[in-house]
Design a protein around this motif. Structure first.
Motif, PDB file in Angstrom:
ATOM      1  N   ALA A   1       0.842  -1.188   0.000  1.00  0.00           N
ATOM      2  CA  ALA A   1       0.000   0.000   0.000  1.00  0.00           C
ATOM      3  C   ALA A   1       0.883   1.245   0.000  1.00  0.00           C
ATOM      4  N   VAL A   2       0.302   2.364  -0.364  1.00  0.00           N
ATOM      5  CA  VAL A   2       1.003   3.638  -0.272  1.00  0.00           C
ATOM      6  C   VAL A   2       0.788   4.166   1.139  1.00  0.00           C
ATOM      7  N   VAL A   3       1.837   4.251   1.918  1.00  0.00           N
ATOM      8  CA  VAL A   3       1.725   4.647   3.323  1.00  0.00           C
ATOM      9  C   VAL A   3       2.507   5.934   3.565  1.00  0.00           C
ATOM     10  N   THR A   4       2.051   6.682   4.543  1.00  0.00           N
ATOM     11  CA  THR A   4       2.748   7.907   4.929  1.00  0.00           C
ATOM     12  C   THR A   4       2.316   8.280   6.334  1.00  0.00           C
TER      13      THR A   4
ATOM     14  N   LEU B   1      10.145   9.888 -13.819  1.00  0.00           N
ATOM     15  CA  LEU B   1       9.569  11.170 -13.437  1.00  0.00           C
ATOM     16  C   LEU B   1       8.311  11.025 -12.589  1.00  0.00           C
ATOM     17  N   VAL B   2       7.505  10.007 -12.872  1.00  0.00           N
ATOM     18  CA  VAL B   2       6.214   9.865 -12.209  1.00  0.00           C
ATOM     19  C   VAL B   2       6.033   8.421 -11.768  1.00  0.00           C
ATOM     20  N   SER B   3       5.566   8.215 -10.544  1.00  0.00           N
ATOM     21  CA  SER B   3       5.309   6.878 -10.027  1.00  0.00           C
ATOM     22  C   SER B   3       3.892   6.805  -9.483  1.00  0.00           C
ATOM     23  N   VAL B   4       3.463   5.605  -9.129  1.00  0.00           N
ATOM     24  CA  VAL B   4       2.153   5.428  -8.516  1.00  0.00           C
ATOM     25  C   VAL B   4       2.055   6.248  -7.236  1.00  0.00           C
ATOM     26  N   VAL B   5       3.131   6.257  -6.467  1.00  0.00           N
ATOM     27  CA  VAL B   5       3.158   7.021  -5.222  1.00  0.00           C
ATOM     28  C   VAL B   5       2.932   8.502  -5.499  1.00  0.00           C
ATOM     29  N   ASP B   6       3.552   9.023  -6.569  1.00  0.00           N
ATOM     30  CA  ASP B   6       3.376  10.432  -6.923  1.00  0.00           C
ATOM     31  C   ASP B   6       1.924  10.731  -7.286  1.00  0.00           C
ATOM     32  N   VAL B   7       1.306   9.819  -8.030  1.00  0.00           N
ATOM     33  CA  VAL B   7      -0.069  10.036  -8.479  1.00  0.00           C
ATOM     34  C   VAL B   7      -1.047  10.054  -7.299  1.00  0.00           C
ATOM     35  N   LEU B   8      -0.802   9.212  -6.305  1.00  0.00           N
ATOM     36  CA  LEU B   8      -1.731   9.096  -5.173  1.00  0.00           C
ATOM     37  C   LEU B   8      -1.423  10.078  -4.042  1.00  0.00           C
ATOM     38  N   ARG B   9      -0.250  10.689  -4.046  1.00  0.00           N
ATOM     39  CA  ARG B   9       0.120  11.581  -2.942  1.00  0.00           C
ATOM     40  C   ARG B   9      -0.839  12.765  -2.769  1.00  0.00           C
ATOM     41  N   PRO B  10      -1.310  13.439  -3.854  1.00  0.00           N
ATOM     42  CA  PRO B  10      -2.239  14.555  -3.640  1.00  0.00           C
ATOM     43  C   PRO B  10      -3.482  14.156  -2.842  1.00  0.00           C
ATOM     44  N   ALA B  11      -3.960  12.929  -3.039  1.00  0.00           N
ATOM     45  CA  ALA B  11      -5.123  12.471  -2.283  1.00  0.00           C
ATOM     46  C   ALA B  11      -4.777  12.313  -0.803  1.00  0.00           C
ATOM     47  N   LEU B  12      -3.578  11.809  -0.510  1.00  0.00           N
ATOM     48  CA  LEU B  12      -3.149  11.672   0.881  1.00  0.00           C
ATOM     49  C   LEU B  12      -2.908  13.044   1.510  1.00  0.00           C
ATOM     50  N   GLU B  13      -2.411  13.986   0.726  1.00  0.00           N
ATOM     51  CA  GLU B  13      -2.240  15.349   1.225  1.00  0.00           C
ATOM     52  C   GLU B  13      -3.591  15.957   1.584  1.00  0.00           C
ATOM     53  N   ALA B  14      -4.591  15.711   0.732  1.00  0.00           N
ATOM     54  CA  ALA B  14      -5.937  16.223   1.007  1.00  0.00           C
ATOM     55  C   ALA B  14      -6.505  15.593   2.274  1.00  0.00           C
ATOM     56  N   ALA B  15      -6.261  14.285   2.452  1.00  0.00           N
ATOM     57  CA  ALA B  15      -6.784  13.586   3.634  1.00  0.00           C
ATOM     58  C   ALA B  15      -6.193  14.147   4.916  1.00  0.00           C
ATOM     59  N   THR B  16      -4.873  14.363   4.940  1.00  0.00           N
ATOM     60  CA  THR B  16      -4.235  14.831   6.165  1.00  0.00           C
ATOM     61  C   THR B  16      -4.394  16.341   6.378  1.00  0.00           C
TER      62      THR B  16
ATOM     63  N   LEU C   1       3.612  16.393   6.285  1.00  0.00           N
ATOM     64  CA  LEU C   1       3.339  15.077   5.728  1.00  0.00           C
ATOM     65  C   LEU C   1       4.652  14.472   5.262  1.00  0.00           C
ATOM     66  N   GLY C   2       4.982  13.322   5.810  1.00  0.00           N
ATOM     67  CA  GLY C   2       6.241  12.677   5.461  1.00  0.00           C
ATOM     68  C   GLY C   2       6.223  12.089   4.065  1.00  0.00           C
ATOM     69  N   ASP C   3       7.344  11.498   3.681  1.00  0.00           N
ATOM     70  CA  ASP C   3       7.449  10.879   2.363  1.00  0.00           C
ATOM     71  C   ASP C   3       6.459   9.730   2.230  1.00  0.00           C
ATOM     72  N   SER C   4       5.873   9.615   1.045  1.00  0.00           N
ATOM     73  CA  SER C   4       5.002   8.484   0.739  1.00  0.00           C
ATOM     74  C   SER C   4       5.866   7.342   0.219  1.00  0.00           C
ATOM     75  N   ARG C   5       5.496   6.113   0.546  1.00  0.00           N
ATOM     76  CA  ARG C   5       6.279   4.969   0.109  1.00  0.00           C
ATOM     77  C   ARG C   5       5.357   3.772  -0.095  1.00  0.00           C
ATOM     78  N   LEU C   6       5.781   2.876  -0.950  1.00  0.00           N
ATOM     79  CA  LEU C   6       5.010   1.674  -1.248  1.00  0.00           C
ATOM     80  C   LEU C   6       5.567   0.531  -0.413  1.00  0.00           C
ATOM     81  N   GLU C   7       4.777   0.063   0.549  1.00  0.00           N
ATOM     82  CA  GLU C   7       5.233  -1.008   1.433  1.00  0.00           C
ATOM     83  C   GLU C   7       4.040  -1.652   2.113  1.00  0.00           C
ATOM     84  N   SER C   8       4.297  -2.662   2.920  1.00  0.00           N
ATOM     85  CA  SER C   8       3.232  -3.361   3.632  1.00  0.00           C
ATOM     86  C   SER C   8       2.625  -2.464   4.705  1.00  0.00           C
ATOM     87  N   ALA C   9       1.291  -2.485   4.793  1.00  0.00           N
ATOM     88  CA  ALA C   9       0.577  -1.737   5.828  1.00  0.00           C
ATOM     89  C   ALA C   9      -0.114  -2.688   6.797  1.00  0.00           C
ATOM     90  N   ASP C  10       0.391  -3.921   6.867  1.00  0.00           N
ATOM     91  CA  ASP C  10      -0.239  -4.943   7.699  1.00  0.00           C
ATOM     92  C   ASP C  10      -0.327  -4.507   9.159  1.00  0.00           C
TER      93      ASP C  10
END
Length: 246
Positions: free
Chosen positions: A46-49, A79-94, A102-111
């Motif tokens: 998942a994209v976590v931050t 230039l562009v990754s999945v994390v980059d595309v989804l970050r604006p939504a996470l910025e809006a949420a927080t 808001l810290g760096d977004s990263r793709l990793e396990s959110a278990d």
């Protein structure tokens, strides 16, 4: 009319889905604790931050069809990754949590986040079908009062300073200070088509003051100068805190 009180978890989820780049609008539906635990099997990537501020939070976002987002992002390019595309939504949420970083977004396990009983999990649905999941865990238990537009102005102003006194706890947190001479919006296709010699027109006239942003929030205006062969910014105007947050 009285103000409507909603949990910050729900406010964050609603802000998130409003910014998600999906073909159809999504709804954020909170799930019960048993269902939330069952969602752990989906949280392997998942994209976590994390957000640090007067209220702090950990978030995770996962869409069932990440390949579709990856295709839209053009992940063959650095230039562009999945994390980059989804970050604006996470910025809006927080952003509903108030001032913070808001810290760096990263793709990793959110278990671990999904397994925490203090985490609130939302199904992201379209036409009754679950197409993703959003998890948010607040470091403090908080609710926010949303005052209706017909409420007296004094009520809104009295609610505004909520949590401001807690900012002293993050005085030593480093934040990114950015000077911006202008900006523009471009499609992913146009960005990936950039090459040496390309000219990108900005929304700022020559000679106009530059913007000074603190972690992405506008706090001042200034003019670019040169000091000992290095670029610098001379502050010409400090904006009101309320203006910068807005």
């Amino acid at each position: 009319m009285t103000g409507t009180t909603i949990t910050l978890h729900t406010a964050a989820a609603e802000a998130l889905v409003a910014q998600l780049p999906t073909p159809v609008p999504l709804r954020a539906v909170p799930v019960d604790a048993v269902t939330a635990q069952a969602r752990r099997s989906t949280a392997s990537s998942a994209v976590v931050t994390s957000f640090v501020g007067s209220l702090s939070a950990d978030t995770a976002l996962l869409l069932a069809d990440m390949d579709q987002v990856a295709a839209a992002a053009g992940t063959d390019s650095p230039l562009v990754s999945v994390v980059d595309v989804l970050r604006p939504a996470l910025e809006a949420a927080t952003s509903v949590l108030g001032a913070g970083v808001l810290g760096d977004s990263r793709l990793e396990s959110a278990d671990a986040l999904f397994a925490d009983h203090s985490t609130v999990v939302f199904d992201l649905t379209a036409a009754g079908e679950t197409v993703g999941w959003f998890a948010v865990r607040l470091r403090e238990d908080g609710t926010v009062g949303l005052v209706s537009s017909s409420a007296p102005a004094s009520s809104a102003s009295s609610a505004a300073p909520l949590g401001a006194g807690n900012l002293g706890r993050i005085n030593n947190v480093e934040m990114a200070l950015t000077v911006e001479i202008g900006r523009t919006r471009m499609s992913v296709r146009d960005v990936l088509g950039l090459e040496p010699g390309a000219v990108v027109e900005l929304d700022r006239s020559a000679g106009a003051p530059a913007d000074v942003l603190l972690n992405g929030r506008l706090i001042a205006h200034g003019e670019v100068v040169v000091v000992d062969q290095d670029y610098a910014i001379r502050i010409t105007r400090i904006l009101d805190v309320a203006d910068g947050v807005a």
